[in-house]
Design a protein around this motif. Structure first.
Motif, short mmCIF file in Angstrom:
data_model
loop_
_atom_site.label_atom_id
_atom_site.label_comp_id
_atom_site.label_asym_id
_atom_site.label_seq_id
_atom_site.Cartn_x
_atom_site.Cartn_y
_atom_site.Cartn_z
N ASN A 13 0.86 -1.39 0.03
CA ASN A 13 -0.26 0.04 -0.04
C ASN A 13 0.82 1.21 0.07
O ASN A 13 0.51 2.16 -0.72
CB ASN A 13 -0.85 -0.05 1.16
CG ASN A 13 -2.07 -0.92 0.95
OD1 ASN A 13 -2.66 -0.98 -0.17
ND2 ASN A 13 -2.38 -1.88 1.97
N THR A 40 2.23 3.06 14.43
CA THR A 40 0.97 3.48 14.40
C THR A 40 -0.07 3.94 15.20
O THR A 40 -1.13 4.48 14.88
CB THR A 40 0.39 2.58 13.03
OG1 THR A 40 0.46 1.37 13.58
CG2 THR A 40 1.10 2.65 11.64
N ARG A 41 0.32 3.56 16.44
CA ARG A 41 -0.69 3.79 17.54
C ARG A 41 -0.34 4.87 18.54
O ARG A 41 -0.82 5.02 19.13
CB ARG A 41 -0.76 2.45 18.26
CG ARG A 41 -1.29 1.04 17.75
CD ARG A 41 -2.76 1.07 17.32
NE ARG A 41 -3.33 0.40 16.42
CZ ARG A 41 -3.10 0.26 15.03
NH1 ARG A 41 -2.62 1.23 14.49
NH2 ARG A 41 -3.78 -0.82 14.45
N GLY A 52 -4.82 4.56 12.28
CA GLY A 52 -3.79 4.04 12.74
C GLY A 52 -3.04 3.24 11.47
O GLY A 52 -2.50 1.99 12.00
N LYS A 53 -3.03 3.58 10.42
CA LYS A 53 -2.29 2.73 9.33
C LYS A 53 -1.81 3.45 8.30
O LYS A 53 -1.93 4.65 8.10
CB LYS A 53 -3.36 1.94 8.43
CG LYS A 53 -4.03 0.98 9.40
CD LYS A 53 -5.11 0.13 8.49
CE LYS A 53 -6.03 -0.89 9.31
NZ LYS A 53 -5.24 -1.76 10.13
N GLU A 67 -5.30 6.31 3.47
CA GLU A 67 -5.76 5.63 2.30
C GLU A 67 -4.92 5.63 1.15
O GLU A 67 -4.95 6.62 0.35
CB GLU A 67 -7.35 5.62 2.12
CG GLU A 67 -8.09 5.36 3.46
CD GLU A 67 -7.88 3.65 3.61
OE1 GLU A 67 -7.79 2.87 2.71
OE2 GLU A 67 -8.12 3.44 4.75
N SER A 68 -4.27 4.52 0.64
CA SER A 68 -3.37 4.69 -0.38
C SER A 68 -3.98 4.79 -1.73
O SER A 68 -3.68 5.75 -2.52
CB SER A 68 -2.95 3.35 -0.64
OG SER A 68 -3.93 1.94 -0.75
N GLN A 100 -8.88 -3.20 -3.51
CA GLN A 100 -9.04 -3.00 -2.07
C GLN A 100 -9.89 -4.29 -1.13
O GLN A 100 -9.78 -4.58 -0.15
CB GLN A 100 -9.50 -1.85 -1.40
CG GLN A 100 -8.41 -0.58 -1.68
CD GLN A 100 -7.25 -0.87 -0.49
OE1 GLN A 100 -7.49 -0.43 0.71
NE2 GLN A 100 -6.21 -1.31 -0.78
N GLU A 104 -6.44 -7.00 -2.24
CA GLU A 104 -5.45 -6.61 -1.11
C GLU A 104 -5.83 -7.69 -0.04
O GLU A 104 -5.04 -8.04 0.66
CB GLU A 104 -5.47 -5.15 -0.89
CG GLU A 104 -4.35 -4.85 -0.08
CD GLU A 104 -4.90 -4.49 1.29
OE1 GLU A 104 -4.23 -3.77 2.11
OE2 GLU A 104 -6.02 -5.03 1.67
N TYR A 164 0.86 -5.33 -5.02
CA TYR A 164 1.18 -6.68 -4.33
C TYR A 164 1.15 -7.92 -5.34
O TYR A 164 1.54 -8.78 -4.95
CB TYR A 164 -0.34 -6.88 -3.46
CG TYR A 164 -0.15 -6.10 -1.93
CD1 TYR A 164 0.72 -6.56 -1.16
CD2 TYR A 164 -0.98 -4.80 -1.92
CE1 TYR A 164 0.80 -5.80 0.10
CE2 TYR A 164 -0.59 -4.08 -0.63
CZ TYR A 164 0.21 -4.58 0.22
OH TYR A 164 0.44 -3.94 1.46
N1 LIG Z 1 -6.80 0.75 3.22
C1 LIG Z 1 -5.63 0.88 3.62
C2 LIG Z 1 -4.83 -0.07 4.05
C3 LIG Z 1 -3.44 0.38 4.94
C4 LIG Z 1 -2.97 -0.75 5.62
O1 LIG Z 1 -3.45 -1.88 5.72
N2 LIG Z 1 -2.06 -0.63 6.12
C5 LIG Z 1 -0.97 -1.64 7.14
C6 LIG Z 1 0.41 -1.65 6.26
S1 LIG Z 1 0.07 -2.42 4.52
C7 LIG Z 1 -0.60 -0.99 8.39
O2 LIG Z 1 -0.58 0.16 8.58
N3 LIG Z 1 -0.60 -1.79 9.40
C8 LIG Z 1 -0.31 -1.59 10.70
C9 LIG Z 1 -1.44 -1.19 11.51
O3 LIG Z 1 -2.54 -1.74 11.40
O4 LIG Z 1 -0.99 -1.10 12.58
C10 LIG Z 1 -4.73 1.63 2.57
O5 LIG Z 1 -4.92 1.15 1.43
O6 LIG Z 1 -4.00 2.63 2.71
#
Ligand SMILES: N[C@@H](CCC(=O)N[C@@H](CS)C(=O)NCC(=O)O)C(=O)O
Length: 200
Positions: A13, A40-41, A52-53, A67-68, A100, A104, A164
């Motif tokens: 992403n 991320t937290r 948190g992502k 959001e990517s 998505q 993914e 991916y």
């Molecule tokens: N839908 C989101 C998904 C983002 C995602 O899942 N990010 C993951 C890494 S690929 C992440 O940050 N995981 C760490 C977490 O959830 O704390 C996007 O496309 O940006």
């Protein structure tokens, strides 16, 4: 101010965003976030993305876009990476929603379980692989008579799906039965700014 990408280099992403910025030759800074160590937290990160992502694009000191695929759209608008035609724009969104929801969530999750968690006997893998192969089948049939997902040129839909798919092997998926996908991967890999994602 240059854009700042908060991302993890081994995340597809996040890799999407790097490829789009480099294809468009837009200057940016990359801040590596270690999601495995809970970065991320943190309160600082959650202020940028309450979900948190990564990735998050910092547009300026106080404006953040997570959001990517939303980031791809923001970067790609009014560039050759997003078509001008109304229906083609909707088709780009169609493939990014497919990415998505149907791709993914299977391919990236199977890759995470195998490569990051190293759980090769995880009971979720068979179902994730089945769904991953279903997504690859949909892509292969679409690409049989096409060079790119939408129109005649590279778009953000290709970058979103490349991220991916080119690491399908990490997810335990064999691309050999999907020749149109492998030909498309080679074509996209040769485009400016497109790169292979590093291994964790
Ligand atoms: N839908 C989101 C998904 C983002 C995602 O899942 N990010 C993951 C890494 S690929 C992440 O940050 N995981 C760490 C977490 O959830 O704390 C996007 O496309 O940006």
């Amino acid at each position: 101010m240059n854009y700042v990408v908060y991302g993890m280099a081994t995340s597809g992403n996040c890799h999407k965003i790097k490829m789009a910025l480099e294809n468009l030759r837009v200057p940016y800074q990359w801040r590596e976030i270690n999601t495995l160590e809970g970065e991320t937290r943190s309160a600082t990160f959650l202020a940028m993305n309450p979900n948190g992502k990564v990735p998050v694009l910092a547009i300026d000191d106080t404006t953040f876009l997570p959001e990517s695929n939303a980031i791809l759209w923001f970067l790609g608008e009014e560039t050759p990476l997003v078509p001008r035609d109304r229906l083609e724009r909707a088709q780009v969104l169609r493939w990014m929603f497919f990415e998505q929801y149907s791709h993914e969530t299977a391919v990236a999750v199977a890759r995470y379980i195998r490569v990051f968690l190293k759980e090769h006997d995880n009971p979720r893998l068979p179902d994730l692989e089945k769904r991953g192969y279903a997504a690859l089948g949909v892509m292969d049939r679409h690409l049989e008579a096409r060079h790119y997902f939408v129109g005649e040129t590279l778009s953000i839909a290709d970058l979103a799906l490349f991220a991916y798919t080119h690491k399908a092997d990490d997810a335990g998926l064999d691309l050999a039965p999907y020749p149109a996908v492998t030909t498309w991967l080679d074509r996209v890999a040769a485009a400016p700014g497109v790169s292979t994602m590093p291994s964790p």
